[in-house]
Scaffold this motif. Structure first.
Motif, PDB file in Angstrom:
ATOM      1  N   UNK A 131     -24.084   1.038 -11.304  1.00 39.81           N
ATOM      2  CA  UNK A 131     -23.825   0.180 -10.092  1.00 39.81           C
ATOM      3  C   UNK A 131     -22.534   0.785  -9.405  1.00 39.81           C
ATOM      4  N   UNK A 132     -21.638   1.422 -10.086  1.00 38.89           N
ATOM      5  CA  UNK A 132     -20.276   2.056  -9.631  1.00 38.89           C
ATOM      6  C   UNK A 132     -20.352   2.808  -8.387  1.00 38.89           C
ATOM      7  N   UNK A 133     -21.349   3.242  -8.220  1.00 35.37           N
ATOM      8  CA  UNK A 133     -21.574   4.214  -6.944  1.00 35.37           C
ATOM      9  C   UNK A 133     -21.442   3.347  -5.718  1.00 35.37           C
ATOM     10  N   UNK A 134     -21.688   2.307  -5.856  1.00 33.35           N
ATOM     11  CA  UNK A 134     -21.379   1.131  -4.475  1.00 33.35           C
ATOM     12  C   UNK A 134     -20.082   1.266  -4.037  1.00 33.35           C
ATOM     13  N   UNK A 135     -19.054   1.577  -4.941  1.00 31.07           N
ATOM     14  CA  UNK A 135     -17.548   1.468  -4.429  1.00 31.07           C
ATOM     15  C   UNK A 135     -17.264   2.646  -3.587  1.00 31.07           C
ATOM     16  N   UNK A 136     -16.527   2.470  -2.343  1.00 29.33           N
ATOM     17  CA  UNK A 136     -15.762   3.594  -1.410  1.00 29.33           C
ATOM     18  C   UNK A 136     -14.297   3.257  -1.668  1.00 29.33           C
ATOM     19  N   UNK A 137     -13.590   3.864  -1.987  1.00 33.57           N
ATOM     20  CA  UNK A 137     -12.117   3.538  -2.243  1.00 33.57           C
ATOM     21  C   UNK A 137     -11.367   4.708  -1.242  1.00 33.57           C
ATOM     22  N   UNK A 138     -10.365   4.026  -0.456  1.00 31.58           N
ATOM     23  CA  UNK A 138      -9.493   4.688   0.437  1.00 31.58           C
ATOM     24  C   UNK A 138      -8.117   4.209   0.465  1.00 31.58           C
ATOM     25  N   UNK A 139      -7.203   5.349   0.704  1.00 32.89           N
ATOM     26  CA  UNK A 139      -5.564   4.683   0.497  1.00 32.89           C
ATOM     27  C   UNK A 139      -5.266   5.103   1.937  1.00 32.89           C
ATOM     28  N   UNK A 140      -4.284   4.312   2.302  1.00 33.02           N
ATOM     29  CA  UNK A 140      -3.488   4.687   3.469  1.00 33.02           C
ATOM     30  C   UNK A 140      -2.156   4.682   3.330  1.00 33.02           C
ATOM     31  N   UNK A 141      -1.231   5.544   3.713  1.00 26.56           N
ATOM     32  CA  UNK A 141       0.259   5.633   3.595  1.00 26.56           C
ATOM     33  C   UNK A 141       0.814   5.561   5.046  1.00 26.56           C
ATOM     34  N   UNK A 142       2.110   4.871   5.122  1.00 26.42           N
ATOM     35  CA  UNK A 142       2.382   4.560   6.621  1.00 26.42           C
ATOM     36  C   UNK A 142       3.563   5.275   6.804  1.00 26.42           C
ATOM     37  N   UNK A 143       4.398   5.635   5.881  1.00 32.10           N
ATOM     38  CA  UNK A 143       5.751   6.440   6.040  1.00 32.10           C
ATOM     39  C   UNK A 143       5.760   7.826   6.054  1.00 32.10           C
ATOM     40  N   UNK A 144       4.788   8.393   5.246  1.00 32.35           N
ATOM     41  CA  UNK A 144       4.599   9.978   5.221  1.00 32.35           C
ATOM     42  C   UNK A 144       3.144  10.116   5.228  1.00 32.35           C
ATOM     43  N   UNK A 145       2.994  11.513   5.592  1.00 29.11           N
ATOM     44  CA  UNK A 145       1.789  12.091   5.618  1.00 29.11           C
ATOM     45  C   UNK A 145       1.322  12.564   4.101  1.00 29.11           C
ATOM     46  N   UNK A 146       0.207  12.412   3.667  1.00 34.42           N
ATOM     47  CA  UNK A 146      -0.239  12.477   2.310  1.00 34.42           C
ATOM     48  C   UNK A 146      -1.551  12.956   2.224  1.00 34.42           C
ATOM     49  N   UNK A 147      -1.628  14.179   1.628  1.00 32.92           N
ATOM     50  CA  UNK A 147      -3.174  14.835   1.444  1.00 32.92           C
ATOM     51  C   UNK A 147      -3.977  13.807   0.735  1.00 32.92           C
ATOM     52  N   UNK A 148      -5.289  13.663   1.317  1.00 30.49           N
ATOM     53  CA  UNK A 148      -6.207  12.887   0.851  1.00 30.49           C
ATOM     54  C   UNK A 148      -6.028  11.082   1.139  1.00 30.49           C
ATOM     55  N   UNK A 149      -5.071  10.930   1.983  1.00 28.45           N
ATOM     56  CA  UNK A 149      -4.783   9.702   2.516  1.00 28.45           C
ATOM     57  C   UNK A 149      -4.835   9.568   3.898  1.00 28.45           C
ATOM     58  N   UNK A 150      -5.375   8.247   4.062  1.00 30.50           N
ATOM     59  CA  UNK A 150      -5.068   8.064   5.745  1.00 30.50           C
ATOM     60  C   UNK A 150      -3.718   7.792   6.118  1.00 30.50           C
ATOM     61  N   UNK A 151      -3.392   8.064   7.401  1.00 31.12           N
ATOM     62  CA  UNK A 151      -2.040   7.740   7.720  1.00 31.12           C
ATOM     63  C   UNK A 151      -1.874   6.937   8.743  1.00 31.12           C
ATOM     64  N   UNK A 152      -1.352   5.718   8.431  1.00 34.18           N
ATOM     65  CA  UNK A 152      -1.102   4.515   9.399  1.00 34.18           C
ATOM     66  C   UNK A 152      -1.109   3.218   8.853  1.00 34.18           C
ATOM     67  N   UNK A 153      -1.017   2.265   9.824  1.00 34.09           N
ATOM     68  CA  UNK A 153      -1.237   0.919   9.172  1.00 34.09           C
ATOM     69  C   UNK A 153      -3.032   0.377   9.261  1.00 34.09           C
ATOM     70  N   UNK A 154      -3.348  -0.452   8.418  1.00 37.95           N
ATOM     71  CA  UNK A 154      -4.835  -0.723   8.693  1.00 37.95           C
ATOM     72  C   UNK A 154      -5.358  -1.096   9.859  1.00 37.95           C
ATOM     73  N   UNK A 155      -4.507  -1.831  10.466  1.00 36.33           N
ATOM     74  CA  UNK A 155      -4.765  -2.436  11.882  1.00 36.33           C
ATOM     75  C   UNK A 155      -5.043  -1.331  12.937  1.00 36.33           C
ATOM     76  N   UNK A 156      -4.209  -0.321  12.771  1.00 36.32           N
ATOM     77  CA  UNK A 156      -4.310   1.003  13.560  1.00 36.32           C
ATOM     78  C   UNK A 156      -5.506   1.799  13.249  1.00 36.32           C
ATOM     79  N   UNK A 157      -5.751   1.985  11.948  1.00 36.68           N
ATOM     80  CA  UNK A 157      -6.964   2.635  11.592  1.00 36.68           C
ATOM     81  C   UNK A 157      -8.284   1.927  11.945  1.00 36.68           C
ATOM     82  N   UNK A 158      -8.234   0.659  11.950  1.00 35.02           N
ATOM     83  CA  UNK A 158      -9.507  -0.190  12.436  1.00 35.02           C
ATOM     84  C   UNK A 158      -9.440  -0.129  13.952  1.00 35.02           C
ATOM     85  N   UNK A 159      -8.350  -0.181  14.972  1.00 30.44           N
ATOM     86  CA  UNK A 159      -8.599  -0.164  16.157  1.00 30.44           C
ATOM     87  C   UNK A 159      -8.929   1.081  16.602  1.00 30.44           C
ATOM     88  N   UNK A 160      -8.633   2.277  15.817  1.00 29.23           N
ATOM     89  CA  UNK A 160      -9.231   3.711  16.427  1.00 29.23           C
ATOM     90  C   UNK A 160     -10.438   4.081  16.039  1.00 29.23           C
TER      91      UNK A 160
END
Length: 257
Positions: free
Chosen positions: A172-201
């Motif tokens: 059942x573990x295939x059901x999981x989608x995991x993402x990270x966001x980093x707000x103070x620096x650009x990070x390979x493999x991570x989204x950049x910015x606050x969750x609210x901004x990422x939702x709005x865009x």
């Protein structure tokens, strides 16, 4: 003696420092302590005057595990967290026997997708939920987003990227989608910015390969008060009612402090 029935000293069985100020504590579990995944409990240590200092922490462990686990960020000016950071294996930590909190799956009716949105230590209750087999049976897809300031703050990153647990069916573990966001620096493999901004865009939905929908999406939010305020406004403005005991809705929020 009456107070001792409400809480008890437990033994520290593990200390893991993710960074010098972010760490996880494992302790023994009081025999009478029961909780639902997503809830929290009070932890205590004696202060300078000998009186116990109490603060609430979400369980990271599942309700079925014998060992308790907590995820802590040191607040330099705090009364308790600097003391917690000095604990060693074998030391005692007081644990309340009553769990609290409504960041639990029984707040929802229906739903196909579960979205777990966290900043910092707000991730703790979501790991507990993931370690409970019930969530994997109930939802078709589970989306976890962990937002932090700096890449170094990404605690439990590998554990979530390669999730497994003895109580969870690996099929059942295939059901999981995991993402990270980093707000103070650009990070390979991570989204950049606050969750609210990422939702709005729309960037968050694009990264997850899914579309949010009040009819099918169930949302849990846990983290700092500013983030809670922002996401409450965003979700309620987009048709997601906050779940109440008498009137279940698709949105549940909890401040981490």
């Amino acid at each position: 003696m009456q107070a001792q029935t409400k809480y008890s000293p437990q033994t520290v069985t593990g200390m893991h420092f993710w960074t010098p100020t972010i760490f996880s504590i494992k302790t023994t579990r009081p025999p009478g302590l029961q909780f639902t995944a997503g809830q929290f409990v009070r932890l205590g240590l004696p202060g300078d005057d000998g009186e116990l200092i109490w603060r609430a922490y979400s369980f990271v462990n599942s309700p079925a595990e014998d060992t308790l686990e907590f995820y802590v960020i040191t607040i330099p000016e705090g009364q308790l967290t600097p003391r917690l950071a000095t604990l060693k294996v074998g030391d005692e930590l007081f644990v309340d026997h009553t769990a609290y909190g409504f960041l639990t799956l029984d707040r929802f009716t229906g739903g196909e997708d579960l979205w777990l949105l966290a900043t910092g230590t707000g991730l703790a209750p979501f790991i507990s939920i993931l370690r409970d087999p019930a969530v994997w049976q109930r939802f078709e897809r589970i989306f976890v987003v962990h937002s932090v300031r700096w890449e170094r703050d990404l605690a439990y990153y590998e554990a979530l990227r390669h999730f497994s647990h003895p109580d969870v069916d690996p099929a059942l573990v295939h059901k999981l989608r995991f993402a990270v966001s980093v707000t103070r620096e650009q990070t390979p493999g991570a989204l950049y910015g606050r969750i609210t901004s990422l939702l709005s865009s729309g960037e968050l939905e694009k990264a997850m390969g899914a579309t949010l929908d009040p009819a099918t999406s169930r949302i849990m939010v846990c983290g700092n008060p500013d983030m809670i305020k922002e996401l409450r406004a965003w979700f309620t403005g987009n048709g997601y009612a906050v779940s109440r005991t008498a009137t279940p809705g698709p949105l549940v929020l909890e401040k981490q402090w």
